[in-house]
Motif scaffolding. Structure first.
Motif, PDB file in Angstrom:
ATOM      1  N   ALA A   5       0.907  -1.085   0.091  1.00  0.00           N
ATOM      2  CA  ALA A   5       0.067   0.067  -0.111  1.00  0.00           C
ATOM      3  C   ALA A   5       0.828   1.145   0.054  1.00  0.00           C
ATOM      4  CB  ALA A   5      -1.143   0.029   1.169  1.00  0.00           C
ATOM      5  N   LEU A   6       2.043   1.066   0.588  1.00  0.00           N
ATOM      6  CA  LEU A   6       2.852   2.371   0.810  1.00  0.00           C
ATOM      7  C   LEU A   6       3.527   2.646  -0.432  1.00  0.00           C
ATOM      8  CD1 LEU A   6       3.796   4.932   2.449  1.00  0.00           C
ATOM      9  CD2 LEU A   6       5.587   3.142   3.453  1.00  0.00           C
ATOM     10  N   TRP A   7       4.188   1.743  -0.921  1.00  0.00           N
ATOM     11  CA  TRP A   7       5.049   1.805  -2.365  1.00  0.00           C
ATOM     12  C   TRP A   7       4.495   1.647  -3.528  1.00  0.00           C
ATOM     13  CZ3 TRP A   7       9.035   4.502  -0.922  1.00  0.00           C
ATOM     14  CH2 TRP A   7       9.742   4.435   0.478  1.00  0.00           C
ATOM     15  N   VAL A   8       3.336   0.869  -3.832  1.00  0.00           N
ATOM     16  CA  VAL A   8       2.660   0.746  -4.858  1.00  0.00           C
ATOM     17  C   VAL A   8       1.326   1.487  -5.207  1.00  0.00           C
ATOM     18  CG1 VAL A   8       1.915  -1.092  -6.358  1.00  0.00           C
ATOM     19  CG2 VAL A   8       3.946  -1.513  -5.268  1.00  0.00           C
ATOM     20  N   ILE A   9       0.539   1.393  -4.081  1.00  0.00           N
ATOM     21  CA  ILE A   9      -0.822   1.631  -4.364  1.00  0.00           C
ATOM     22  C   ILE A   9      -0.880   3.426  -4.059  1.00  0.00           C
ATOM     23  CG2 ILE A   9      -3.320   1.751  -3.196  1.00  0.00           C
ATOM     24  CD1 ILE A   9      -2.141  -0.639  -4.590  1.00  0.00           C
ATOM     25  N   LEU A  10      -0.351   3.989  -3.268  1.00  0.00           N
ATOM     26  CA  LEU A  10      -0.302   5.311  -3.146  1.00  0.00           C
ATOM     27  C   LEU A  10       0.130   6.346  -4.159  1.00  0.00           C
ATOM     28  CD1 LEU A  10       0.168   6.423   0.962  1.00  0.00           C
ATOM     29  CD2 LEU A  10      -1.844   6.583  -0.776  1.00  0.00           C
ATOM     30  N   PRO A  11       1.476   5.662  -4.867  1.00  0.00           N
ATOM     31  CA  PRO A  11       1.826   6.538  -5.925  1.00  0.00           C
ATOM     32  C   PRO A  11       0.610   6.484  -7.081  1.00  0.00           C
ATOM     33  CG  PRO A  11       3.731   5.338  -5.117  1.00  0.00           C
ATOM     34  CD  PRO A  11       2.443   4.734  -4.373  1.00  0.00           C
ATOM     35  N   LEU A  12       0.156   5.090  -7.271  1.00  0.00           N
ATOM     36  CA  LEU A  12      -0.593   5.070  -8.438  1.00  0.00           C
ATOM     37  C   LEU A  12      -2.018   6.034  -8.292  1.00  0.00           C
ATOM     38  CD1 LEU A  12      -0.081   1.153  -9.430  1.00  0.00           C
ATOM     39  CD2 LEU A  12       0.643   3.365 -10.413  1.00  0.00           C
ATOM     40  N   LEU A  13      -2.446   5.843  -6.824  1.00  0.00           N
ATOM     41  CA  LEU A  13      -3.738   6.787  -6.420  1.00  0.00           C
ATOM     42  C   LEU A  13      -3.306   8.029  -6.518  1.00  0.00           C
ATOM     43  CD1 LEU A  13      -5.064   4.929  -3.638  1.00  0.00           C
ATOM     44  CD2 LEU A  13      -5.930   5.223  -5.814  1.00  0.00           C
ATOM     45  N   SER A  14      -2.215   8.493  -6.458  1.00  0.00           N
ATOM     46  CA  SER A  14      -1.843  10.000  -6.627  1.00  0.00           C
ATOM     47  C   SER A  14      -1.862  10.411  -8.107  1.00  0.00           C
ATOM     48  CB  SER A  14      -0.566  10.466  -5.953  1.00  0.00           C
ATOM     49  OG  SER A  14       0.589   9.871  -7.022  1.00  0.00           O
ATOM     50  N   ILE A  15      -1.505   9.405  -9.014  1.00  0.00           N
ATOM     51  CA  ILE A  15      -1.698   9.708 -10.476  1.00  0.00           C
ATOM     52  C   ILE A  15      -3.232   9.576 -10.714  1.00  0.00           C
ATOM     53  CG2 ILE A  15      -1.301   8.790 -12.674  1.00  0.00           C
ATOM     54  CD1 ILE A  15       1.418   7.602 -11.671  1.00  0.00           C
ATOM     55  N   ALA A  16      -4.086   8.885 -10.188  1.00  0.00           N
ATOM     56  CA  ALA A  16      -5.542   8.785 -10.547  1.00  0.00           C
ATOM     57  C   ALA A  16      -6.114  10.135  -9.996  1.00  0.00           C
ATOM     58  CB  ALA A  16      -5.975   7.474  -9.976  1.00  0.00           C
ATOM     59  N   VAL A  17      -5.615  10.564  -8.740  1.00  0.00           N
ATOM     60  CA  VAL A  17      -6.291  11.775  -8.467  1.00  0.00           C
ATOM     61  C   VAL A  17      -5.484  12.960  -9.208  1.00  0.00           C
ATOM     62  CG1 VAL A  17      -4.949  12.634  -6.533  1.00  0.00           C
ATOM     63  CG2 VAL A  17      -7.238  12.901  -6.405  1.00  0.00           C
ATOM     64  N   ALA A  18      -4.627  13.038  -9.967  1.00  0.00           N
ATOM     65  CA  ALA A  18      -3.928  14.098 -10.723  1.00  0.00           C
ATOM     66  C   ALA A  18      -4.774  14.004 -12.155  1.00  0.00           C
ATOM     67  CB  ALA A  18      -2.480  13.814 -10.810  1.00  0.00           C
ATOM     68  N   LEU A  19      -5.197  13.015 -12.701  1.00  0.00           N
ATOM     69  CA  LEU A  19      -5.655  12.835 -14.000  1.00  0.00           C
ATOM     70  C   LEU A  19      -7.008  13.706 -14.269  1.00  0.00           C
ATOM     71  CD1 LEU A  19      -5.122   9.198 -15.167  1.00  0.00           C
ATOM     72  CD2 LEU A  19      -4.056  11.414 -16.098  1.00  0.00           C
ATOM     73  N   PRO A  20      -7.852  13.563 -13.477  1.00  0.00           N
ATOM     74  CA  PRO A  20      -9.047  14.504 -13.443  1.00  0.00           C
ATOM     75  C   PRO A  20      -9.099  15.849 -13.485  1.00  0.00           C
ATOM     76  CG  PRO A  20      -9.678  12.799 -12.117  1.00  0.00           C
ATOM     77  CD  PRO A  20      -8.433  12.574 -12.221  1.00  0.00           C
ATOM     78  N   VAL A  21      -7.664  16.420 -12.839  1.00  0.00           N
ATOM     79  CA  VAL A  21      -7.512  17.669 -12.804  1.00  0.00           C
ATOM     80  C   VAL A  21      -7.522  18.227 -14.150  1.00  0.00           C
ATOM     81  CG1 VAL A  21      -6.052  19.612 -12.122  1.00  0.00           C
ATOM     82  CG2 VAL A  21      -6.374  17.714 -10.815  1.00  0.00           C
ATOM     83  N   PHE A  22      -6.955  17.674 -15.331  1.00  0.00           N
ATOM     84  CA  PHE A  22      -7.119  18.278 -16.630  1.00  0.00           C
ATOM     85  C   PHE A  22      -8.518  18.524 -16.997  1.00  0.00           C
ATOM     86  CE2 PHE A  22      -7.572  17.144 -20.990  1.00  0.00           C
ATOM     87  CZ  PHE A  22      -6.603  17.630 -21.642  1.00  0.00           C
ATOM     88  N   ARG A  23      -9.239  17.635 -16.726  1.00  0.00           N
ATOM     89  CA  ARG A  23     -10.789  17.719 -16.991  1.00  0.00           C
ATOM     90  C   ARG A  23     -11.378  18.743 -16.499  1.00  0.00           C
ATOM     91  NH1 ARG A  23     -12.323  17.099 -21.724  1.00  0.00           N
ATOM     92  NH2 ARG A  23     -11.250  15.161 -22.028  1.00  0.00           N
ATOM     93  N   LEU A  24     -11.148  18.957 -14.968  1.00  0.00           N
ATOM     94  CA  LEU A  24     -11.612  19.892 -14.369  1.00  0.00           C
ATOM     95  C   LEU A  24     -11.295  21.324 -14.833  1.00  0.00           C
ATOM     96  CD1 LEU A  24     -13.305  20.404 -11.700  1.00  0.00           C
ATOM     97  CD2 LEU A  24     -10.996  20.498 -10.452  1.00  0.00           C
ATOM     98  N   VAL A  25      -9.982  21.324 -15.373  1.00  0.00           N
ATOM     99  CA  VAL A  25      -9.420  22.762 -15.893  1.00  0.00           C
ATOM    100  C   VAL A  25     -10.215  23.131 -16.995  1.00  0.00           C
ATOM    101  CG1 VAL A  25      -7.628  24.142 -16.503  1.00  0.00           C
ATOM    102  CG2 VAL A  25      -7.501  22.878 -14.519  1.00  0.00           C
ATOM    103  N   ARG A  26      -9.911  22.051 -17.939  1.00  0.00           N
ATOM    104  CA  ARG A  26     -10.389  22.246 -19.506  1.00  0.00           C
ATOM    105  C   ARG A  26     -11.773  21.899 -19.798  1.00  0.00           C
ATOM    106  NH1 ARG A  26      -8.191  19.402 -24.053  1.00  0.00           N
ATOM    107  NH2 ARG A  26      -9.280  20.167 -25.834  1.00  0.00           N
ATOM    108  N   GLY A  27     -12.370  21.026 -19.206  1.00  0.00           N
ATOM    109  CA  GLY A  27     -13.766  20.599 -19.485  1.00  0.00           C
ATOM    110  C   GLY A  27     -14.719  21.649 -20.217  1.00  0.00           C
ATOM    111  N   PRO A  28     -15.298  21.060 -21.216  1.00  0.00           N
ATOM    112  CA  PRO A  28     -15.975  22.381 -22.112  1.00  0.00           C
ATOM    113  C   PRO A  28     -17.277  22.796 -21.446  1.00  0.00           C
ATOM    114  CG  PRO A  28     -15.832  20.394 -23.123  1.00  0.00           C
ATOM    115  CD  PRO A  28     -15.242  19.991 -21.947  1.00  0.00           C
TER     116      PRO A  28
END
Lengths: 143, 87
Positions: B6-29
């Protein structure tokens, strides 16, 4: 201490949940349409977070933690479809443009978004019926 | 083992997953695009809270995860009402 079985099941659930949440994030960015994005958002993300909460529930040594995690899963599975339905309905009502590959829109021209009434299908609208108003006979009278 | 994963695999991948929708939040039409992106970020935040509770053996984070989920649900419903009645 937790046993080896709990350890393995919890790890597998964690990895599945993280994979699903990554899929949800990629789908939010890559899919072309609000309705397609919403399907990724509601299904993949609720299932992923549910898997991670279940991993916590499996690996917990105390029954109180398990109950809390399972309650979180139930709450998530109850609220995510409701939220997706509400936001999808709002998006349809305000006329968000659809993807050009969308071929079927069965509600097009049949729903009065101002008065929130449903016009009947073509065959039913021509059938003479007492009390039918100008909008047709199938009418959502409660709204 | 599960805490190390959970510390070395899950949390980095989840941080990527929470950063991806920021693109849609800024850009969303449109407004519902942004609301859906916020909804996904809230759900990933629940998962991050749960993983953090697993790593640090602190069950209080599960209550925080429930509260975050409740606030996200109410926010989505409120935004849907606002977007629909604005016409």
């Amino acid at each position: 201490m937790i046993s080896l079985f709990q350890d393995i099941v919890s790890s597998v659930l964690l990895i599945i949940g993280t994979f699903l949440l990554l899929l949800a994030g990629i789908g939010i960015v890559r899919l072309p349409d609000i309705f397609l994005r919403m399907s990724a958002a509601s299904k993949a993300s609720s299932l992923g977070a549910g898997c991670i909460l279940l991993a916590v529930a499996v690996s917990a040594a105390d029954i109180a933690i398990t109950v809390r995690a399972v309650a979180g899963v139930l709450f998530l599975f109850l609220t995510a479809p409701v939220a997706a339905h509400m936001i999808g309905r709002a998006a349809y009502m305000i006329g968000v443009p659809r993807w050009k590959g969308t071929v079927i829109d069965e509600l097009k021209g049949r729903y009065d978004t101002r008065r929130h009434t449903l016009r009947g299908v073509d065959g039913a609208a021509q059938r003479p019926q007492r009390g039918a108003g100008p909008l047709g006979d199938v009418r959502d009278a409660g709204r | 083992m599960v805490q190390m994963i959970a510390l070395w695999v899950i949390l980095p991948l989840l941080s990527i997953a929470v950063a991806l929708p920021v693109f849609r939040l800024v850009r969303g039409p449109s407004l519902p695009d942004r609301v859906v992106a916020l909804d996904v970020m809230g759900t990933v935040a629940i998962a991050i809270f749960a993983a953090y509770a697993l790593i640090n053996d602190q069950p209080a984070f599960l209550d925080a995860a429930l509260v975050v989920g409740l606030i996200g649900f109410i926010g989505t419903i409120a935004f849907a009402y606002y977007a629909e009645r604005r016409l």
